[in-house]
Write a protein that holds these residues in place. Structure first.
Motif, PDB file in Angstrom:
ATOM      1  N   VAL B  81       0.776  -1.216   0.110  1.00 25.07           N
ATOM      2  CA  VAL B  81      -0.142  -0.006   0.032  1.00 25.07           C
ATOM      3  C   VAL B  81       0.810   1.267  -0.042  1.00 25.07           C
ATOM      4  CG1 VAL B  81      -0.284   0.428   2.369  1.00 25.07           C
ATOM      5  CG2 VAL B  81      -2.107   0.671   0.822  1.00 25.07           C
ATOM      6  N   ARG B  82       2.030   0.984   0.364  1.00 21.56           N
ATOM      7  CA  ARG B  82       2.936   2.236   0.337  1.00 21.56           C
ATOM      8  C   ARG B  82       3.103   3.016  -1.118  1.00 21.56           C
ATOM      9  NH1 ARG B  82       8.190  -0.730   2.592  1.00 21.56           N
ATOM     10  NH2 ARG B  82       7.292  -1.206   4.870  1.00 21.56           N
ATOM     11  N   ASN B  83       2.812   4.356  -0.906  1.00 24.47           N
ATOM     12  CA  ASN B  83       2.720   5.183  -2.118  1.00 24.47           C
ATOM     13  C   ASN B  83       1.687   4.703  -3.259  1.00 24.47           C
ATOM     14  OD1 ASN B  83       5.013   6.800  -1.322  1.00 24.47           O
ATOM     15  ND2 ASN B  83       6.290   5.286  -2.073  1.00 24.47           N
ATOM     16  N   ALA B  84       0.583   3.895  -2.649  1.00 29.61           N
ATOM     17  CA  ALA B  84      -0.505   3.767  -3.886  1.00 29.61           C
ATOM     18  C   ALA B  84      -1.160   5.064  -3.846  1.00 29.61           C
ATOM     19  CB  ALA B  84      -1.241   2.497  -3.192  1.00 29.61           C
ATOM     20  N   LEU B  85      -1.929   5.129  -5.095  1.00 31.84           N
ATOM     21  CA  LEU B  85      -2.867   6.130  -5.735  1.00 31.84           C
ATOM     22  C   LEU B  85      -4.266   5.869  -4.799  1.00 31.84           C
ATOM     23  CD1 LEU B  85      -2.840   6.647  -9.359  1.00 31.84           C
ATOM     24  CD2 LEU B  85      -2.001   8.107  -7.612  1.00 31.84           C
ATOM     25  N   GLY B  86      -4.410   4.511  -4.673  1.00 32.26           N
ATOM     26  CA  GLY B  86      -5.840   4.289  -4.088  1.00 32.26           C
ATOM     27  C   GLY B  86      -5.983   2.832  -3.779  1.00 32.26           C
ATOM     28  N   LEU B  87      -7.009   2.518  -3.180  1.00 31.51           N
ATOM     29  CA  LEU B  87      -7.415   1.029  -2.627  1.00 31.51           C
ATOM     30  C   LEU B  87      -8.613   0.867  -3.014  1.00 31.51           C
ATOM     31  CD1 LEU B  87      -6.415  -1.288  -0.769  1.00 31.51           C
ATOM     32  CD2 LEU B  87      -7.495  -0.091   1.125  1.00 31.51           C
ATOM     33  N   ILE B  88      -8.692  -0.277  -3.531  1.00 34.32           N
ATOM     34  CA  ILE B  88      -9.969  -1.024  -3.710  1.00 34.32           C
ATOM     35  C   ILE B  88     -10.207  -2.138  -2.930  1.00 34.32           C
ATOM     36  CG2 ILE B  88     -11.734  -1.891  -5.582  1.00 34.32           C
ATOM     37  CD1 ILE B  88     -10.112  -0.155  -7.850  1.00 34.32           C
ATOM     38  N   LEU B 113      -6.048   4.641   5.648  1.00 32.07           N
ATOM     39  CA  LEU B 113      -7.436   5.153   5.003  1.00 32.07           C
ATOM     40  C   LEU B 113      -7.705   6.776   5.713  1.00 32.07           C
ATOM     41  CD1 LEU B 113      -9.662   1.943   5.508  1.00 32.07           C
ATOM     42  CD2 LEU B 113      -8.889   3.247   3.355  1.00 32.07           C
ATOM     43  N   LYS B 114      -7.080   7.121   6.421  1.00 31.86           N
ATOM     44  CA  LYS B 114      -7.138   8.630   6.811  1.00 31.86           C
ATOM     45  C   LYS B 114      -6.914   9.540   5.787  1.00 31.86           C
ATOM     46  CE  LYS B 114      -5.862   7.569  11.655  1.00 31.86           C
ATOM     47  NZ  LYS B 114      -4.698   7.672  12.560  1.00 31.86           N
ATOM     48  N   GLU B 115      -5.941   9.223   4.811  1.00 34.28           N
ATOM     49  CA  GLU B 115      -5.892  10.115   3.580  1.00 34.28           C
ATOM     50  C   GLU B 115      -5.911   9.381   2.268  1.00 34.28           C
ATOM     51  OE1 GLU B 115      -4.408  13.649   5.435  1.00 34.28           O
ATOM     52  OE2 GLU B 115      -4.236  12.888   3.436  1.00 34.28           O
ATOM     53  N   LEU B 116      -5.746   7.854   2.225  1.00 35.64           N
ATOM     54  CA  LEU B 116      -5.692   7.106   0.907  1.00 35.64           C
ATOM     55  C   LEU B 116      -7.396   7.136   0.437  1.00 35.64           C
ATOM     56  CD1 LEU B 116      -3.885   5.470  -1.079  1.00 35.64           C
ATOM     57  CD2 LEU B 116      -4.445   3.562   0.431  1.00 35.64           C
ATOM     58  N   PRO B 117      -7.272   7.469  -0.887  1.00 37.13           N
ATOM     59  CA  PRO B 117      -8.602   7.428  -1.699  1.00 37.13           C
ATOM     60  C   PRO B 117      -8.842   5.552  -1.532  1.00 37.13           C
ATOM     61  CG  PRO B 117      -7.256   8.722  -2.772  1.00 37.13           C
ATOM     62  CD  PRO B 117      -6.617   8.179  -1.724  1.00 37.13           C
ATOM     63  N   CYS B 118     -10.386   5.361  -1.197  1.00 31.37           N
ATOM     64  CA  CYS B 118     -10.647   3.869  -1.265  1.00 31.37           C
ATOM     65  C   CYS B 118     -12.012   4.066  -1.709  1.00 31.37           C
ATOM     66  CB  CYS B 118     -10.570   3.747   0.286  1.00 31.37           C
ATOM     67  SG  CYS B 118     -10.786   1.863   0.588  1.00 31.37           S
TER      68      CYS B 118
END
Lengths: 242, 178
Positions: B81-88, B113-118
């Protein structure tokens, strides 16, 4: 949103009221907007199929899309709709006509000359509402129910934007390119469902911390992530075929 | 050329491999083996990570990574997940307790998930309508999260595209006004 004109011919008054009400009710949620027109030109016309098996010749000349409302349990036909009038079937037929009118750029055939162009509308389109840029900004309190989103990708996108950041209708229009009326209508819908909340007031500015090695680790996570610009977003959407 | 990353996660059988395959421009590299877990009916399961990609007109690449579904591989999640644009997060509504599954990933990626688009994609809803999408939204609210929750069939490219588009919309919102 494109607008089309619907005529009614020899329908009972109560049925005319019903159709007019349906057009107003679904004005916001359809890919095309239909209004009842009192006079031609029409894009489509509803006729009472119980009074005549075939529409009068002058109607055929005025409008290529005629839907006959027939008696209950009548034999199905592509240009007929059995009573009692069902909103979903009527709207399905109208959507099909709207798609055809939007695609059709060929001139009308000589055997059935039209007295008016088949594209909308003698009636001027409703002006788009003005959206003040400084209107209060709100964000989603929770993800909306499926009945609110109605599998509409545009609504999903607007809701997604509001889930991430407090915005107003002006912001939504700038971000999505959707008509102002749609953005405003969706915000109002979310507000009526008690789904929007104002962001908490920003705390008073704290004095700048002394520069110590410890503060170097207090970077928010997003600063470590690769930057992704609006141009790349557009490129990505294009790549996905959006 | 810059490389970006989107992560697909979720329990075993939720459709991560299928989702990547639906949009990847290259046949996805799949690291699966015969499934020896009697608790799942799948003949094969991912034990490394699946990998697909999309190349943008700019020449930049977006890598699509699928995490192994079993919790015993969760050490990989933090690395991936490091440096990922987002998580599905893909959930399977036919499983015994899909909301418990969701909790695993909400807690496993809590810091990000505090910042990462999901976005949450819920599969197999038509045949298994409970829990409903509103229940997923309630679960997210219990974790103080407001994330898109979508009914998807990851065999359909359009549904996977919609999932990615919601990540892009979240990035857009973050960029707005900058």
């Amino acid at each position: 949103m494109p607008q089309f004109k619907l005529g009614v011919h020899e329908l009972p008054a109560a049925e005319v009221v019903l159709v007019r009400t349906l057009m107003r009710l679904f004005a916001q949620d359809r890919p095309s907007r239909w209004v009842i027109a009192d006079a031609p030109p029409y894009d489509a016309v509803l006729v009472d199929g119980c009074r005549a098996d075939t529409p009068p010749e002058h109607l055929r000349r005025l409008c290529p899309h005629v839907l006959r409302l027939t008696r209950i349990n009548a034999d199905p036909a592509p240009d007929a709709l059995a009573r009692p009038l069902r909103a979903d079937r009527l709207l399905q037929w109208l959507d099909g006509v709207a798609s055809g009118v939007a695609r059709d750029t060929a001139p009308a055939p000589a055997s059935a000359p039209l007295t008016a162009p088949s594209t909308p509308a003698a009636e001027p389109p409703r002006p788009e509402p003005e959206l003040p840029a400084d209107a209060p900004r709100l964000s989603l309190r929770r993800w909306p129910r499926a009945a609110v989103l109605r599998d509409n990708p545009q609504r999903v996108r607007m809701a997604t934007l509001l889930s991430r950041r407090a915005l107003n209708a002006h912001d939504l229009r700038r971000l999505t390119g959707l008509p102002a009326s749609e953005c405003l209508a969706f915000m109002r819908l979310l507000q009526s469902a008690d789904l929007l909340v104002a962001p908490p007031a920003a705390p008073p500015a704290a004095p700048a911390p002394a520069a110590t090695p410890a503060t170097a680790t207090a970077q928010p996570p997003s600063k470590a992530r690769p930057s992704f610009t609006q141009g790349l977003i557009s490129s990505f959407r294009k790549r996905l075929g959006l | 050329m810059t490389e970006y990353k989107i992560l697909f996660t979720g329990p075993m059988g939720a459709g991560k491999t299928t989702a990547i395959g639906a949009v990847s421009e290259t046949p996805p590299v799949i690291t699966d083996v015969a499934n020896t877990d009697p608790g799942h009916g799948k003949p094969r399961t991912t034990v490394g990570l699946d990998f697909g990609q999309l190349t943008l007109a700019t020449g930049d690449r977006v890598r699509l990574f699928g995490t192994p579904g079993q919790v015993r591989f969760d050490f990989l999640w933090q690395i991936l997940v490091r440096n990922a644009l987002g998580l599905i997060v893909l959930c399977d509504n036919s499983r015994p307790d899909p909301l418990a599954d969701l909790r695993v990933y909400l807690e496993g990626f809590a810091a990000e998930l505090k910042e990462l688009p999901c976005v949450i994609g819920v599969g197999r809803l038509p045949g298994h309508p409970a829990p409903g999408l509103e229940d997923y939204a309630d679960e997210l609210a219990r974790h103080d999260l407001v994330l898109p929750v979508l009914d998807v069939d990851v065999r359909r490219r359009a549904d996977v595209t919609l999932l990615i588009d919601t990540l892009l919309a979240q990035i857009e919102a973050s960029l707005y006004g900058e």
